[in-house]
Design a protein around this motif. Structure first.
Motif, PDB file in Angstrom:
ATOM      1  N   GLY A  70      16.079   4.754 119.468  1.00 16.72           N
ATOM      2  CA  GLY A  70      16.233   3.374 119.052  1.00 16.72           C
ATOM      3  C   GLY A  70      15.310   2.645 119.920  1.00 16.72           C
ATOM      4  O   GLY A  70      15.061   1.503 119.907  1.00 16.72           O
ATOM      5  N   ARG A  71      14.664   3.310 121.040  1.00 17.50           N
ATOM      6  CA  ARG A  71      13.813   2.645 121.915  1.00 17.50           C
ATOM      7  C   ARG A  71      12.325   2.419 121.014  1.00 17.50           C
ATOM      8  O   ARG A  71      11.540   1.695 121.600  1.00 17.50           O
ATOM      9  N   LEU A  72      12.120   3.508 119.986  1.00 12.74           N
ATOM     10  CA  LEU A  72      10.756   3.335 119.574  1.00 12.74           C
ATOM     11  C   LEU A  72      10.628   2.552 118.492  1.00 12.74           C
ATOM     12  O   LEU A  72      11.565   2.192 117.489  1.00 12.74           O
ATOM     13  N   PRO A  73       9.587   1.650 118.418  1.00 11.70           N
ATOM     14  CA  PRO A  73       9.524   0.805 117.283  1.00 11.70           C
ATOM     15  C   PRO A  73       9.541   1.501 115.849  1.00 11.70           C
ATOM     16  O   PRO A  73       8.945   2.388 115.665  1.00 11.70           O
ATOM     17  N   PRO A  74      10.415   0.779 114.992  1.00 12.74           N
ATOM     18  CA  PRO A  74      10.639   1.480 113.953  1.00 12.74           C
ATOM     19  C   PRO A  74       9.391   1.473 112.940  1.00 12.74           C
ATOM     20  O   PRO A  74       8.941   2.549 111.984  1.00 12.74           O
ATOM     21  N   ARG A  75       8.436   0.487 113.136  1.00  9.13           N
ATOM     22  CA  ARG A  75       7.108   0.599 112.493  1.00  9.13           C
ATOM     23  C   ARG A  75       6.200   1.747 112.777  1.00  9.13           C
ATOM     24  O   ARG A  75       5.364   1.891 111.840  1.00  9.13           O
TER      25      ARG A  75
ATOM     26  N   PHE B  48       6.257  -4.399 103.635  1.00  9.72           N
ATOM     27  CA  PHE B  48       4.912  -3.583 104.176  1.00  9.72           C
ATOM     28  C   PHE B  48       4.346  -3.051 102.624  1.00  9.72           C
ATOM     29  O   PHE B  48       5.187  -2.344 101.800  1.00  9.72           O
ATOM     30  N   LEU B  49       3.113  -2.964 102.597  1.00 11.12           N
ATOM     31  CA  LEU B  49       2.751  -2.266 101.123  1.00 11.12           C
ATOM     32  C   LEU B  49       1.940  -1.030 101.509  1.00 11.12           C
ATOM     33  O   LEU B  49       0.835  -1.180 102.451  1.00 11.12           O
ATOM     34  N   VAL B  50       2.246   0.133 101.094  1.00 10.16           N
ATOM     35  CA  VAL B  50       1.516   1.379 101.215  1.00 10.16           C
ATOM     36  C   VAL B  50       0.460   1.503 100.071  1.00 10.16           C
ATOM     37  O   VAL B  50       0.832   1.782  98.823  1.00 10.16           O
ATOM     38  N   PRO B  51      -0.785   1.730 100.258  1.00 10.61           N
ATOM     39  CA  PRO B  51      -1.849   1.540  99.265  1.00 10.61           C
ATOM     40  C   PRO B  51      -1.922   3.212  98.706  1.00 10.61           C
ATOM     41  O   PRO B  51      -2.888   3.891  98.980  1.00 10.61           O
ATOM     42  N   THR B  52      -0.956   3.322  97.670  1.00  9.28           N
ATOM     43  CA  THR B  52      -0.824   4.681  97.051  1.00  9.28           C
ATOM     44  C   THR B  52      -0.328   4.480  95.745  1.00  9.28           C
ATOM     45  O   THR B  52       0.517   3.573  95.480  1.00  9.28           O
ATOM     46  N   ALA B  53      -0.646   5.395  94.924  1.00  7.18           N
ATOM     47  CA  ALA B  53      -0.149   5.197  93.603  1.00  7.18           C
ATOM     48  C   ALA B  53       1.250   5.996  93.450  1.00  7.18           C
ATOM     49  O   ALA B  53       1.811   5.934  92.294  1.00  7.18           O
ATOM     50  N   ASP B  54       1.722   6.516  94.221  1.00  8.13           N
ATOM     51  CA  ASP B  54       3.204   7.295  94.119  1.00  8.13           C
ATOM     52  C   ASP B  54       4.178   5.903  94.207  1.00  8.13           C
ATOM     53  O   ASP B  54       3.883   4.671  94.318  1.00  8.13           O
ATOM     54  N   LEU B  55       5.289   6.303  93.363  1.00 10.04           N
ATOM     55  CA  LEU B  55       6.255   5.222  93.230  1.00 10.04           C
ATOM     56  C   LEU B  55       7.468   5.488  94.150  1.00 10.04           C
ATOM     57  O   LEU B  55       7.976   6.450  94.160  1.00 10.04           O
ATOM     58  N   ASN B  56       7.366   4.801  95.046  1.00 10.49           N
ATOM     59  CA  ASN B  56       8.313   4.823  96.170  1.00 10.49           C
ATOM     60  C   ASN B  56       8.529   3.612  97.063  1.00 10.49           C
ATOM     61  O   ASN B  56       7.784   2.719  97.046  1.00 10.49           O
ATOM     62  N   ALA B  57       9.929   3.596  97.547  1.00  6.50           N
ATOM     63  CA  ALA B  57      10.037   2.447  98.394  1.00  6.50           C
ATOM     64  C   ALA B  57      11.116   2.998  99.403  1.00  6.50           C
ATOM     65  O   ALA B  57      11.824   4.002  99.189  1.00  6.50           O
ATOM     66  N   PHE B  58      10.827   2.462 100.860  1.00  7.44           N
ATOM     67  CA  PHE B  58      11.856   2.999 101.724  1.00  7.44           C
ATOM     68  C   PHE B  58      12.021   2.085 103.056  1.00  7.44           C
ATOM     69  O   PHE B  58      11.004   1.034 103.210  1.00  7.44           O
ATOM     70  N   ALA B  59      13.082   2.197 103.647  1.00  3.14           N
ATOM     71  CA  ALA B  59      13.356   1.136 104.849  1.00  3.14           C
ATOM     72  C   ALA B  59      13.121   1.831 106.166  1.00  3.14           C
ATOM     73  O   ALA B  59      13.234   2.873 106.229  1.00  3.14           O
ATOM     74  N   VAL B  60      12.740   1.108 106.899  1.00  2.00           N
ATOM     75  CA  VAL B  60      12.200   1.367 108.167  1.00  2.00           C
ATOM     76  C   VAL B  60      13.234   0.374 109.434  1.00  2.00           C
ATOM     77  O   VAL B  60      13.373  -0.608 109.379  1.00  2.00           O
ATOM     78  N   GLY B  61      13.695   1.294 110.334  1.00  2.00           N
ATOM     79  CA  GLY B  61      14.533   0.557 111.209  1.00  2.00           C
ATOM     80  C   GLY B  61      15.878   0.062 110.685  1.00  2.00           C
ATOM     81  O   GLY B  61      16.332   0.820 110.105  1.00  2.00           O
ATOM     82  N   ASP B  62      16.218  -0.934 111.253  1.00  2.00           N
ATOM     83  CA  ASP B  62      17.865  -1.469 110.880  1.00  2.00           C
ATOM     84  C   ASP B  62      17.790  -2.957 110.787  1.00  2.00           C
ATOM     85  O   ASP B  62      16.711  -3.547 110.703  1.00  2.00           O
ATOM     86  N   ALA B  63      18.946  -3.381 110.723  1.00  2.00           N
ATOM     87  CA  ALA B  63      19.148  -4.744 110.586  1.00  2.00           C
ATOM     88  C   ALA B  63      18.479  -5.803 111.720  1.00  2.00           C
ATOM     89  O   ALA B  63      18.018  -6.662 111.526  1.00  2.00           O
ATOM     90  N   ARG B  64      18.350  -5.135 112.801  1.00  4.18           N
ATOM     91  CA  ARG B  64      17.980  -6.101 114.168  1.00  4.18           C
ATOM     92  C   ARG B  64      16.487  -6.241 114.048  1.00  4.18           C
ATOM     93  O   ARG B  64      15.791  -7.063 114.290  1.00  4.18           O
ATOM     94  N   GLU B  65      15.717  -4.888 113.599  1.00  5.25           N
ATOM     95  CA  GLU B  65      14.315  -4.875 113.750  1.00  5.25           C
ATOM     96  C   GLU B  65      13.912  -3.811 112.672  1.00  5.25           C
ATOM     97  O   GLU B  65      13.984  -2.498 112.986  1.00  5.25           O
ATOM     98  N   GLY B  66      13.678  -4.375 111.588  1.00  2.00           N
ATOM     99  CA  GLY B  66      13.022  -3.243 110.489  1.00  2.00           C
ATOM    100  C   GLY B  66      12.458  -4.169 109.488  1.00  2.00           C
ATOM    101  O   GLY B  66      12.038  -5.374 109.496  1.00  2.00           O
TER     102      GLY B  66
END
Length: 319
Positions: free
Chosen positions: A55-60, A99-117
C-alpha cells in the motif's frame, strides 16, 4: 430490477468471504504444523506486512514497464466525460486518471484503489470498441477501483504464496524425519502429509475462484453504473471474437473441457454475456441520443508521452 441486483450482490459477497476464509484456513495449516499457534500468527503477520508495504508503493509503478502515458483531458475528452459520470455515480471523490498503453493488445485494467489509482487502456482497445462499449469496459474497471479489488487479489496471492512455501517447509521436515520413521522411532504423520500435499493446489484454485468472483461482481456493478448492461455485453462479444481465436485454434475447433474453467482468472465470457443480457432485458428502453456516436469513426486520441521509470517512481504524473 433493484431486488435482482441486491440478491446477486449478496451472493457474490458471501462467496467472496467464504473463499477468503478458505484461503486463511489453508494458510494456517502449514503455519500450525511448523510452529503451532505462533506459526499461524507469524504467517498472518507476514500477510499484513506485505499488504502494508504494498500500500505504500505508488500503484502507478505497475505501469512502469508498459510504456504507458497519462492521457490529459484534451487528449481524450469523450472518455473523460464518461469517466466523470462513472466516478460520480460510484461515489469516488478522486480525479479520474486514464492511462494509454501503446500496444495493439485488447486490454484494460485498474491500478491502485479508490484513493489513489487509475485505469489503463490499450491503444488496440480504443481502435476496436466504440464509445458505448468503452463506457461499459471503463465502468467495469471503475468497479474494481471502488472495491479495492487490486488489494484484495494482492492479499489472496500473498496468502497462496505463503501456503506454498509453508507446505514446502513442512514436506522438507517430514523428509528429514523419514530415517526415524523407518527406524520405528516415529510414526508417519499421514494426516499432516495429506494436508500439506493438497494445500498449495487448493489455495491456488481458491485464488482463481476469488478472481472470477470479483469479475462477476465488477460486471454487475458496471451494469448499475452505466444503466446499460448491453454495453459491456457488446464489448465482451467483440473481445471474445478477437481474443478467443487462439484457444479455438489450440483446441482444433473443440470447446475447452469443463475443468479448464477452474484454471482461468476470468469467468467464461459466454456466461458473463448471458448474465448481462438477462439484466438488459429487464432494463427500460434506452432513449435515443440526439447526437449518436458512430462506431466506424475512431476516437480522436492524442497519444501521450510515455513516462520514464524515474517519472513513475519519484513523482505523481502531472495533469
Amino acid at each position: 430490477m433493484s431486488h435482482r441486483f441486491a440478491a446477486q450482490r449478496l451472493k457474490n459477497a458471501l462467496q467472496h468471504l467464504l473463499i477468503l476464509a478458505g484461503l486463511a484456513l489453508l494458510l494456517a495449516v502449514p503455519g500450525y504444523l511448523l510452529a503451532g499457534s505462533f506459526g499461524v500468527i507469524w504467517a498472518f503477520g507476514l500477510v499484513a506486512l506485505t499488504l502494508y508495504l504494498g500500500g505504500r508503493l505508488p500503484p502507478r509503478l505497475a505501469l512502469a514497464r508498459t510504456r504507458a502515458g497519462l492521457l490529459q483531458r484534451y487528449q481524450a475528452p469523450e472518455l473523460y466525460r464518461v469517466l466523470d459520470i462513472l466516478y460520480y455515480r460510484a461515489g469516488l471523490k478522486g480525479e479520474p486518471q486514464l492511462f494509454l498503453v501503446p500496444t495493439a493488445d485488447l486490454n484494460a485494467f485498474a491500478v491502485g484503489d479508490a484513493r489513489e489509482g487509475g485505469i489503463a487502456i490499450t491503444a488496440g482497445l480504443t481502435r476496436t470498441l466504440d464509445l458505448r462499449q468503452l463506457a461499459g469496459v471503463l465502468a467495469h474497471e471503475v468497479s474494481h477501483l471502488r472495491h479495492g479489488d487490486t488489494r484484495v487479489m494482492s492479499m489472496a496471492a500473498t496468502m497462496t504464496r505463503l501456503t506454498i512455501w509453508g507446505a514446502f517447509l513442512v514436506q522438507l521436515g517430514l523428509l528429514l524425519m523419514l530415517p526415524m520413521v523407518l527406524a520405528g522411532e516415529l510414526r508417519m504423520p499421514w494426516l499432516e502429509l495429506l494436508l500439506v500435499a493438497f494445500a498449495p493446489s487448493t489455495s491456488t484454485l481458491l485464488q482463481l475462484a476469488l478472481s472470477r468472483n470479483r469479475e462477476f461482481t465488477a460486471d454487475l456493478e458496471a451494469a448499475a453504473l452505466t444503466r446499460d448492461p448491453a454495453s459491456l455485453a457488446s464489448a465482451l462479444q467483440v473481445l471474445e471474437h478477437h481474443q478467443g481465436l487462439w484457444l479455438t485454434s489450440l483446441l482444433l475447433g473443440q470447446r475447452p473441457p469443463s475443468w479448464f474453467r477452474l484454471l482461468q482468472t476470468h469467468p467464461p465470457t459466454e456466461e458473463r454475456i448471458r448474465r448481462l443480457l438477462a439484466l438488459a432485458e429487464r432494463q427500460p428502453p434506452r432513449r435515443p441520443s440526439p447526437r449518436p456516436y458512430v462506431p466506424d469513426d475512431p476516437l480522436r486520441l492524442q497519444p501521450p508521452e510515455p513516462l520514464s521509470h524515474r517519472d513513475w517512481l519519484w513523482r505523481r504524473p502531472r495533469r
